[in-house]
Design a protein around this motif. Structure first.
Motif, mmCIF file in Angstrom:
data_model
loop_
_atom_site.group_PDB
_atom_site.id
_atom_site.type_symbol
_atom_site.label_atom_id
_atom_site.label_comp_id
_atom_site.label_asym_id
_atom_site.label_seq_id
_atom_site.Cartn_x
_atom_site.Cartn_y
_atom_site.Cartn_z
ATOM 1 N N PRO A 104 8.585 -5.024 2.008
ATOM 2 C CA PRO A 104 8.127 -3.971 1.062
ATOM 3 C C PRO A 104 7.391 -3.298 0.537
ATOM 4 C CG PRO A 104 7.383 -3.806 3.431
ATOM 5 C CD PRO A 104 9.062 -4.599 3.448
ATOM 6 N N VAL A 105 9.200 -2.537 0.713
ATOM 7 C CA VAL A 105 9.355 -1.153 0.043
ATOM 8 C C VAL A 105 11.052 -1.195 -0.640
ATOM 9 C CG1 VAL A 105 8.950 1.749 0.354
ATOM 10 C CG2 VAL A 105 8.222 -0.192 1.836
ATOM 11 N N ASP B 180 -1.347 -5.529 -0.240
ATOM 12 C CA ASP B 180 -1.983 -4.623 1.047
ATOM 13 C C ASP B 180 -3.438 -3.843 0.974
ATOM 14 O OD1 ASP B 180 -1.786 -2.632 3.159
ATOM 15 O OD2 ASP B 180 -0.004 -2.061 2.533
ATOM 16 N N THR C 191 10.017 -4.403 6.976
ATOM 17 C CA THR C 191 10.303 -2.764 6.767
ATOM 18 C C THR C 191 11.632 -2.681 7.159
ATOM 19 O OG1 THR C 191 8.948 -1.098 5.698
ATOM 20 C CG2 THR C 191 8.864 -1.713 7.876
ATOM 21 N N LEU D 11 8.449 -9.884 4.415
ATOM 22 C CA LEU D 11 7.974 -9.459 3.653
ATOM 23 C C LEU D 11 8.748 -8.143 3.542
ATOM 24 C CD1 LEU D 11 5.811 -8.335 2.291
ATOM 25 C CD2 LEU D 11 4.719 -6.651 4.225
ATOM 26 N N CYS E 29 0.956 4.719 8.334
ATOM 27 C CA CYS E 29 2.578 3.026 8.178
ATOM 28 C C CYS E 29 2.214 2.555 9.856
ATOM 29 C CB CYS E 29 3.889 3.883 7.980
ATOM 30 S SG CYS E 29 5.178 2.670 8.624
ATOM 31 N N GLY E 30 2.639 0.998 9.709
ATOM 32 C CA GLY E 30 2.678 0.624 10.666
ATOM 33 C C GLY E 30 3.599 0.639 11.881
ATOM 34 N N GLU F 81 1.965 -6.757 13.117
ATOM 35 C CA GLU F 81 2.458 -5.119 12.555
ATOM 36 C C GLU F 81 4.086 -4.639 13.765
ATOM 37 O OE1 GLU F 81 3.757 -4.105 10.117
ATOM 38 O OE2 GLU F 81 3.575 -2.570 9.665
ATOM 39 N N ASN G 157 7.711 -8.606 8.897
ATOM 40 C CA ASN G 157 7.262 -7.184 7.978
ATOM 41 C C ASN G 157 8.786 -6.664 8.343
ATOM 42 O OD1 ASN G 157 6.999 -4.923 6.462
ATOM 43 N ND2 ASN G 157 5.461 -3.981 7.596
ATOM 44 N N ASP H 46 1.367 7.390 2.672
ATOM 45 C CA ASP H 46 0.316 6.403 3.288
ATOM 46 C C ASP H 46 -0.635 6.346 4.220
ATOM 47 O OD1 ASP H 46 -0.192 3.351 3.224
ATOM 48 O OD2 ASP H 46 1.634 2.782 4.071
ATOM 49 N N GLY I 164 0.529 -1.269 -0.300
ATOM 50 C CA GLY I 164 0.257 0.200 0.145
ATOM 51 C C GLY I 164 0.725 1.286 -0.503
ATOM 52 N N ALA I 165 2.002 0.990 0.268
ATOM 53 C CA ALA I 165 3.244 2.590 0.900
ATOM 54 C C ALA I 165 2.969 2.258 -0.895
ATOM 55 C CB ALA I 165 3.729 2.384 1.921
ATOM 56 N N PHE J 28 -0.827 -11.044 10.033
ATOM 57 C CA PHE J 28 0.524 -10.000 9.493
ATOM 58 C C PHE J 28 0.674 -9.157 11.324
ATOM 59 C CE2 PHE J 28 1.414 -6.587 6.789
ATOM 60 C CZ PHE J 28 2.553 -6.266 7.944
ATOM 61 N N ARG K 158 -4.154 -8.450 9.511
ATOM 62 C CA ARG K 158 -3.031 -7.346 10.452
ATOM 63 C C ARG K 158 -3.918 -7.403 11.373
ATOM 64 N NH1 ARG K 158 0.321 -2.424 7.597
ATOM 65 N NH2 ARG K 158 -0.056 -0.859 9.084
ATOM 66 N N ARG L 55 12.996 1.325 -3.026
ATOM 67 C CA ARG L 55 13.434 2.266 -1.701
ATOM 68 C C ARG L 55 14.722 2.378 -2.522
ATOM 69 N NH1 ARG L 55 10.828 2.984 3.240
ATOM 70 N NH2 ARG L 55 10.212 1.049 3.856
HETATM 71 C C1 LIG Z 1 4.022 -2.902 4.437
HETATM 72 C C2 LIG Z 1 2.753 -1.856 4.646
HETATM 73 O O1 LIG Z 1 2.210 -1.447 5.334
HETATM 74 C C3 LIG Z 1 3.570 -1.159 3.398
HETATM 75 O O2 LIG Z 1 2.207 -0.765 2.629
HETATM 76 O O3 LIG Z 1 3.820 -1.768 2.455
HETATM 77 C C4 LIG Z 1 4.021 -0.477 5.531
HETATM 78 C C5 LIG Z 1 5.892 -0.916 4.954
HETATM 79 C C6 LIG Z 1 6.436 0.758 5.879
HETATM 80 O O4 LIG Z 1 5.514 1.523 5.522
HETATM 81 O O5 LIG Z 1 7.475 0.704 5.598
HETATM 82 C C7 LIG Z 1 3.667 -0.521 7.027
HETATM 83 O O6 LIG Z 1 4.434 -1.771 7.209
HETATM 84 O O7 LIG Z 1 2.801 0.130 7.601
#
Ligand SMILES: C[C@](O)(C(=O)O)[C@H](CC(=O)O)C(=O)O
Ligand SMILES: [Mg+2]
Length: 301
Positions: free
Chosen positions: A239-240, A89, A215, A237, A126-127, A191, A213, A62, A51-52, A189, A161, A244
């Protein structure tokens, strides 16, 4: 060539088998359809649609601004070009339980292998940020039930999640996860767990497949694949990570181009034209029409 040779049902079956195998599924987030092909070619087991990243590629934060139809359209473009199962997501499901139900059907139609829904209020964040607020446990249970009811293909994976670890602590996160599993979630999930001990405690308490996660620049440790597999996690995971990396390279490249007035110094860092064409399977399109691939590239191109 052109698109995947597998059906969504094949990929959902493969995903379920992977999750039942006890082997870690490594899942990088794609930045676009092309990178989903690179993820497959590099030997990873599954693709994530973050989602991010879906928001950031539209230059949005996000915070739940994207719509379900918008991300479903992007998801379909990505699912179409990879034989790997793809998990999306779906944020909070984009509204009430009935919105979450519609989101499930949109993502099934997009050819994905599953989605996750989270228990934050809207606007979400963001989590790994502070200041998160959750919906009540009962409301999220209603959302999970609505998602389960809406699902037409039982192979489609519904992951819940919970963002409870930050605002309410580990015990509440575990209790919520159990309630979501009782409501029909296939996987969880958790978080923003803070350290390895919390990953262990969560694994011991919850019986379904779990996602970790990894991340960057977040609240948790970057555990490696071997450590996560030993902890009994099913999905690692990232994710980003690709976003990046790619945007870091873009920023460096723009600086060099502006300073030098030429991209000459950047050539060794670029994907070449011939590699691009390899990834695209350009040559294979000659099977339709031999005239599309009747050239040779200069050396080094
Ligand atoms: C996993 C996550 O939901 C995402 O959208 O990729 C994000 C990742 C991030 O912002 O680093 C999250 O952890 O909320
Ligand atoms: Mg997200």
């Amino acid at each position: 060539m052109l698109h995947t040779r597998t059906t969504p049902a094949d990929r959902r079956r493969a995903f379920r088998e992977q999750l039942a195998s006890g082997r870690l599924v490594r899942m990088p987030g794609a930045v676009n359809p092309y990178s989903a092909r690179l993820i497959q070619e590099a030997g990873f087991e599954a693709v994530y649609l973050s989602g991010a990243v879906l928001a950031a590629e539209l230059a949005l934060p996000d915070i739940g601004l994207t719509s379900s139809t918008e991300i479903a359209a992007r998801a379909q473009q990505i699912a179409r070009v990879t034989d790997l199962p793809a998990l999306i997501d779906a944020d909070t499901g984009f509204g009430e339980p009935m919105n979450a139900a519609r989101t499930v059907q949109l993502m099934e139609d997009a050819g994905l292998a599953g989605l996750h829904l989270e228990d934050q209020v809207n606007p979400k964040r963001c989590g790994h940020l502070d200041g998160k607020t959750l919906v009540g446990r009962a409301e999220m249970v209603r959302k999970v039930r609505a998602a389960v009811d809406a699902r037409r293909d039982p192979g489609f994976l519904l992951m819940a999640r919970t963002d409870a670890r930050g605002p309410e602590g580990l015990k509440e996160a575990i209790d919520r996860a159990k309630a979501y599993v009782d409501a029909g979630a296939d996987a969880v999930f958790p978080e923003a767990l803070a350290h390895e001990g919390e990953f262990e405690a969560f694994r011991a308490a919850v019986d379904v497949p779990l996602l970790a996660n990894m991340t960057e620049f977040g609240k948790g440790p970057l555990l490696d694949a071997a450590a996560l597999e030993n902890l009994g996690y099913n999905i690692a995971l990232y994710p980003v990570t690709l976003f990046r990396l790619a945007m870091g390279a873009v920023e460096d490249g723009l600086r060099t181009l502006a300073a030098d007035g030429t991209q000459q110094a950047l050539l060794p860092r670029m994907q070449t034209r011939s590699r691009l064409y390899d990834v695209l399977g350009y040559e294979e399109y000659g099977a339709f029409d031999s005239a599309v691939f009747d050239f040779t590239l200069p050396p080094g191109a």
